[in-house]
Design a protein around this motif. Structure first.
Motif, PDB file in Angstrom:
ATOM      1  N   LEU A  59       0.847  -1.188   0.000  1.00 16.56           N
ATOM      2  CA  LEU A  59       0.000   0.000   0.000  1.00 16.56           C
ATOM      3  C   LEU A  59       0.883   1.238   0.000  1.00 16.56           C
ATOM      4  O   LEU A  59       1.825   1.339   0.788  1.00 16.56           O
ATOM      5  CB  LEU A  59      -0.908   0.011   1.232  1.00 16.56           C
ATOM      6  CG  LEU A  59      -1.790   1.257   1.424  1.00 16.56           C
ATOM      7  CD1 LEU A  59      -2.823   1.350   0.301  1.00 16.56           C
ATOM      8  CD2 LEU A  59      -2.484   1.222   2.781  1.00 16.56           C
ATOM      9  N   ASP A  60       0.568   2.189  -0.888  1.00 15.22           N
ATOM     10  CA  ASP A  60       1.342   3.420  -0.998  1.00 15.22           C
ATOM     11  C   ASP A  60       0.356   4.587  -1.054  1.00 15.22           C
ATOM     12  O   ASP A  60      -0.495   4.635  -1.950  1.00 15.22           O
ATOM     13  CB  ASP A  60       2.206   3.382  -2.254  1.00 15.22           C
ATOM     14  CG  ASP A  60       3.352   4.377  -2.195  1.00 15.22           C
ATOM     15  OD1 ASP A  60       3.074   5.575  -2.067  1.00 15.22           O
ATOM     16  OD2 ASP A  60       4.516   3.946  -2.264  1.00 15.22           O
ATOM     17  N   ILE A  61       0.472   5.504  -0.094  1.00 14.50           N
ATOM     18  CA  ILE A  61      -0.457   6.642  -0.006  1.00 14.50           C
ATOM     19  C   ILE A  61       0.331   7.936   0.011  1.00 14.50           C
ATOM     20  O   ILE A  61       1.303   8.071   0.762  1.00 14.50           O
ATOM     21  CB  ILE A  61      -1.336   6.561   1.260  1.00 14.50           C
ATOM     22  CG1 ILE A  61      -2.261   5.347   1.189  1.00 14.50           C
ATOM     23  CG2 ILE A  61      -2.150   7.838   1.447  1.00 14.50           C
ATOM     24  CD1 ILE A  61      -3.079   5.138   2.443  1.00 14.50           C
ATOM     25  N   HIS A  99       3.509  10.883   3.405  1.00 12.92           N
ATOM     26  CA  HIS A  99       3.672   9.656   2.623  1.00 12.92           C
ATOM     27  C   HIS A  99       3.603   8.453   3.556  1.00 12.92           C
ATOM     28  O   HIS A  99       4.197   8.466   4.634  1.00 12.92           O
ATOM     29  CB  HIS A  99       5.009   9.650   1.876  1.00 12.92           C
ATOM     30  CG  HIS A  99       5.226   8.419   1.054  1.00 12.92           C
ATOM     31  ND1 HIS A  99       6.161   7.465   1.362  1.00 12.92           N
ATOM     32  CD2 HIS A  99       4.604   7.983  -0.067  1.00 12.92           C
ATOM     33  CE1 HIS A  99       6.123   6.493   0.470  1.00 12.92           C
ATOM     34  NE2 HIS A  99       5.186   6.780  -0.405  1.00 12.92           N
ATOM     35  N   LEU A 100       2.861   7.442   3.146  1.00  9.30           N
ATOM     36  CA  LEU A 100       2.718   6.204   3.912  1.00  9.30           C
ATOM     37  C   LEU A 100       2.921   5.033   2.965  1.00  9.30           C
ATOM     38  O   LEU A 100       2.299   4.960   1.906  1.00  9.30           O
ATOM     39  CB  LEU A 100       1.334   6.127   4.555  1.00  9.30           C
ATOM     40  CG  LEU A 100       0.911   4.757   5.129  1.00  9.30           C
ATOM     41  CD1 LEU A 100       1.798   4.375   6.308  1.00  9.30           C
ATOM     42  CD2 LEU A 100      -0.556   4.776   5.538  1.00  9.30           C
ATOM     43  N   ARG A 101       3.803   4.122   3.373  1.00  4.88           N
ATOM     44  CA  ARG A 101       4.024   2.906   2.584  1.00  4.88           C
ATOM     45  C   ARG A 101       4.055   1.703   3.520  1.00  4.88           C
ATOM     46  O   ARG A 101       4.742   1.720   4.548  1.00  4.88           O
ATOM     47  CB  ARG A 101       5.331   2.987   1.794  1.00  4.88           C
ATOM     48  CG  ARG A 101       5.580   1.762   0.918  1.00  4.88           C
ATOM     49  CD  ARG A 101       6.855   1.887   0.102  1.00  4.88           C
ATOM     50  NE  ARG A 101       7.108   0.670  -0.667  1.00  4.88           N
ATOM     51  CZ  ARG A 101       6.645   0.422  -1.881  1.00  4.88           C
ATOM     52  NH1 ARG A 101       5.905   1.339  -2.479  1.00  4.88           N
ATOM     53  NH2 ARG A 101       6.913  -0.709  -2.500  1.00  4.88           N
ATOM     54  N   ILE A 102       3.307   0.672   3.154  1.00  5.65           N
ATOM     55  CA  ILE A 102       3.258  -0.575   3.925  1.00  5.65           C
ATOM     56  C   ILE A 102       3.523  -1.721   2.959  1.00  5.65           C
ATOM     57  O   ILE A 102       2.820  -1.864   1.949  1.00  5.65           O
ATOM     58  CB  ILE A 102       1.899  -0.769   4.624  1.00  5.65           C
ATOM     59  CG1 ILE A 102       1.579   0.420   5.535  1.00  5.65           C
ATOM     60  CG2 ILE A 102       1.891  -2.070   5.419  1.00  5.65           C
ATOM     61  CD1 ILE A 102       0.208   0.347   6.162  1.00  5.65           C
ATOM     62  N   ASP A 103       4.510  -2.539   3.263  1.00  9.22           N
ATOM     63  CA  ASP A 103       4.851  -3.687   2.431  1.00  9.22           C
ATOM     64  C   ASP A 103       4.813  -4.953   3.285  1.00  9.22           C
ATOM     65  O   ASP A 103       5.381  -4.980   4.375  1.00  9.22           O
ATOM     66  CB  ASP A 103       6.256  -3.541   1.841  1.00  9.22           C
ATOM     67  CG  ASP A 103       6.371  -2.356   0.897  1.00  9.22           C
ATOM     68  OD1 ASP A 103       5.652  -2.348  -0.107  1.00  9.22           O
ATOM     69  OD2 ASP A 103       7.173  -1.455   1.173  1.00  9.22           O
ATOM     70  N   GLU A 109      10.458  -2.222  10.819  1.00 11.52           N
ATOM     71  CA  GLU A 109      10.591  -3.493  10.115  1.00 11.52           C
ATOM     72  C   GLU A 109      10.309  -4.625  11.091  1.00 11.52           C
ATOM     73  O   GLU A 109      10.851  -4.653  12.194  1.00 11.52           O
ATOM     74  CB  GLU A 109      11.984  -3.636   9.511  1.00 11.52           C
ATOM     75  CG  GLU A 109      12.262  -2.658   8.379  1.00 11.52           C
ATOM     76  CD  GLU A 109      13.455  -3.066   7.537  1.00 11.52           C
ATOM     77  OE1 GLU A 109      13.751  -4.275   7.502  1.00 11.52           O
ATOM     78  OE2 GLU A 109      14.070  -2.175   6.947  1.00 11.52           O
ATOM     79  N   GLN A 110       9.455  -5.540  10.674  1.00 10.50           N
ATOM     80  CA  GLN A 110       9.050  -6.660  11.524  1.00 10.50           C
ATOM     81  C   GLN A 110       9.328  -7.967  10.810  1.00 10.50           C
ATOM     82  O   GLN A 110       8.990  -8.140   9.645  1.00 10.50           O
ATOM     83  CB  GLN A 110       7.562  -6.554  11.861  1.00 10.50           C
ATOM     84  CG  GLN A 110       7.053  -7.684  12.741  1.00 10.50           C
ATOM     85  CD  GLN A 110       5.541  -7.656  12.888  1.00 10.50           C
ATOM     86  OE1 GLN A 110       4.842  -7.228  11.989  1.00 10.50           O
ATOM     87  NE2 GLN A 110       5.051  -8.110  14.026  1.00 10.50           N
ATOM     88  N   GLU A 111       9.937  -8.895  11.538  1.00 11.49           N
ATOM     89  CA  GLU A 111      10.154 -10.253  11.058  1.00 11.49           C
ATOM     90  C   GLU A 111       9.392 -11.175  11.996  1.00 11.49           C
ATOM     91  O   GLU A 111       9.761 -11.328  13.173  1.00 11.49           O
ATOM     92  CB  GLU A 111      11.638 -10.596  11.040  1.00 11.49           C
ATOM     93  CG  GLU A 111      11.957 -11.996  10.526  1.00 11.49           C
ATOM     94  CD  GLU A 111      11.717 -12.137   9.028  1.00 11.49           C
ATOM     95  OE1 GLU A 111      11.215 -13.204   8.618  1.00 11.49           O
ATOM     96  OE2 GLU A 111      12.016 -11.184   8.288  1.00 11.49           O
TER      97      GLU A 111
END
Length: 447
Positions: free
Chosen positions: A182-184, A203-207, A255-257
């Protein structure tokens, strides 16, 4: 030459006749598809348009002044362009591309508008003829979508006195089991209910998350399920304001693993500025002489899901005007499926806090002196004398630090029993009491 001319004329006739035939076939298929759609949506809903023309090579159609209504929703668009349509409402509808312009969506309690919406690789759920007969659109968790792009979204919720706007947004790889993105660009939320709030994001980005799977979990169980994999969150230019500024974040990156047994999370917040919430004059920050907090935060944590424990290694807070703090800690009673409740439930098992002072120690002493209506220098001397005369080595170390606050101060907590995070501040304010110090397992030193 005459033969060549005759051949070209014959070819032109074939092309014209063939084109007319293809157009007639495309028109017939389009009308049949629209008739099937109207039959599928049932008598409780309607689908209308002003004009419709087939797109022969694209296997689709262009419609103008489109309106869809059912008992719970009305959708209008000045234009709808559909391409590469296969399947049907019974066997599953596949739409290669769908473009809607000047969209208006109205439902009880909310309205939305978009200048354009472009969907590619859309697969509607295989739900048979009843797909469109429900008073709500198809459930979003059961759709498949290669990409979606929207522009100039505005959502209004009058009952909640809330408005949301998004300049541009892109969603890619949406569907159960898919790694989504998602890129806003330029998000703004205004909440007019007291206390009013204005929230902005540049700006918001979720991968990484499976958005459809998370939505399915939320609809079915009321909470988000834990999923394995790597995720990345990136936010720039975050602002929160009320009548005055509350928060500014230049950049937040996390960042999450995640595995089945544990989550590794690294978070960095830069260019952070926070102001006290109203009434500002009653805030602790103002009481010790600061108008705002400015600094940087970096945290590395490991969450063990099976036993509900968390390790901070470390939490690093750098505030140039105040000081630099590094925290290593072990916590338990972590609500692994609802981290929003962490402050209420989490307990400190052990912690080591290192503090390099810049100005905080003097500000705290001055604030305490003002609260007691005592001259700051006299109060500072009184505190240092009392600490120097204390039989407790920790209190003596604290006295040495207050006399020369350019030294590094270490505070260690080893409570006999874990202590709640929310109780820590109260307990530390009473650390001079031997019984409280014992409850905290407190020791203070100058390494």
């Amino acid at each position: 030459m005459k033969k060549l001319t005759s051949a070209l004329v014959l070819l032109l006739i074939i092309v014209i006749v063939g084109g007319l035939g293809l157009r007639h076939l495309a028109q017939s298929r389009m009308e049949s598809a629209i008739a099937d759609l109207r039959a599928a949506i049932g008598s409780g809903a309607s689908f209308t348009y002003a004009t419709a023309s087939p797109r022969i090579l694209a296997r689709g159609a262009r419609l103008t002044a489109v309106t869809y209504r059912n008992p719970g929703l009305t959708l209008t668009a000045s234009e709808a362009i559909v391409g590469r349509v296969t399947g049907n409402a019974v066997d599953g509808q596949h739409i290669g591309a769908l473009t809607l312009r000047n969209v208006q969506i109205m439902e009880p309690g909310a309205t939305a508008s978009l200048s354009s919406l472009v969907l590619k690789g859309l697969v509607l759920p295989n739900s048979g003829p009843d797909l469109f007969r429900t008073p709500t659109p198809p459930r979003l968790d059961s759709l498949v979508l290669d990409s979606a792009q929207l522009k100039d979204l505005h959502v209004a919720v009058p009952g909640g006195q809330t408005d949301l706007t998004i300049a541009n947004a892109t969603l890619r790889d949406y569907g159960l089991g898919r790694t989504s993105h998602l890129d806003i660009e330029t998000l703004a939320v205004q909440i007019r209910l007291a206390p009013s709030r204005r929230i902005g994001v540049g700006h918001l980005r979720i991968d990484g998350p499976d958005f459809a799977g998370q939505l399915a979990s939320l609809l079915q169980s009321g909470h988000l399920i834990h999923t394995v994999g790597r995720r990345r969150f990136d936010i720039s230019a975050l602002t929160i304001d009320t009548a005055s500024p509350l928060l500014r974040v230049g950049h937040l990156e996390a960042e999450q693993e995640a595995t089945t047994s544990q989550d590794e999370l690294e978070t960095t917040i830069t260019d952070l500025t926070a102001w006290p919430s109203p009434p500002q004059d009653q805030s602790l920050l103002r009481m010790i002489g600061y108008d705002h907090f400015a600094g940087r935060i970096h945290a590395v944590s490991t969450l063990q899901r099976q036993n509900g424990t968390m390790t901070l290694h470390p939490l690093d807070i750098d505030a140039p005007d105040m000081g630099h703090m590094t925290i290593l800690a072990d916590l338990d009673q972590i609500p692994v499926n609802d981290l929003a409740n962490l402050p209420e439930t989490a307990r400190i098992v052990s912690a080591t806090i290192d503090w390099q002072d810049h100005s905080l120690a003097d500000h705290v002493l001055d604030g305490l002196a003002r609260a007691r209506q005592v001259a700051p220098d006299a109060y500072r001397q009184q505190i240092q004398t009392a600490l120097a005369e204390s039989p407790d080595p920790s209190m003596q170390a604290l006295g040495h630090f207050l006399a020369q606050p350019d030294q590094r101060l270490r505070v260690m907590l080893r409570p006999p029993r874990p202590i709640g995070v929310l109780m820590l501040g109260v307990a530390l304010s009473m650390a001079g009491d031997p019984s409280t110090a014992g409850m905290l397992g407190l020791s203070i030193s100058i390494p």
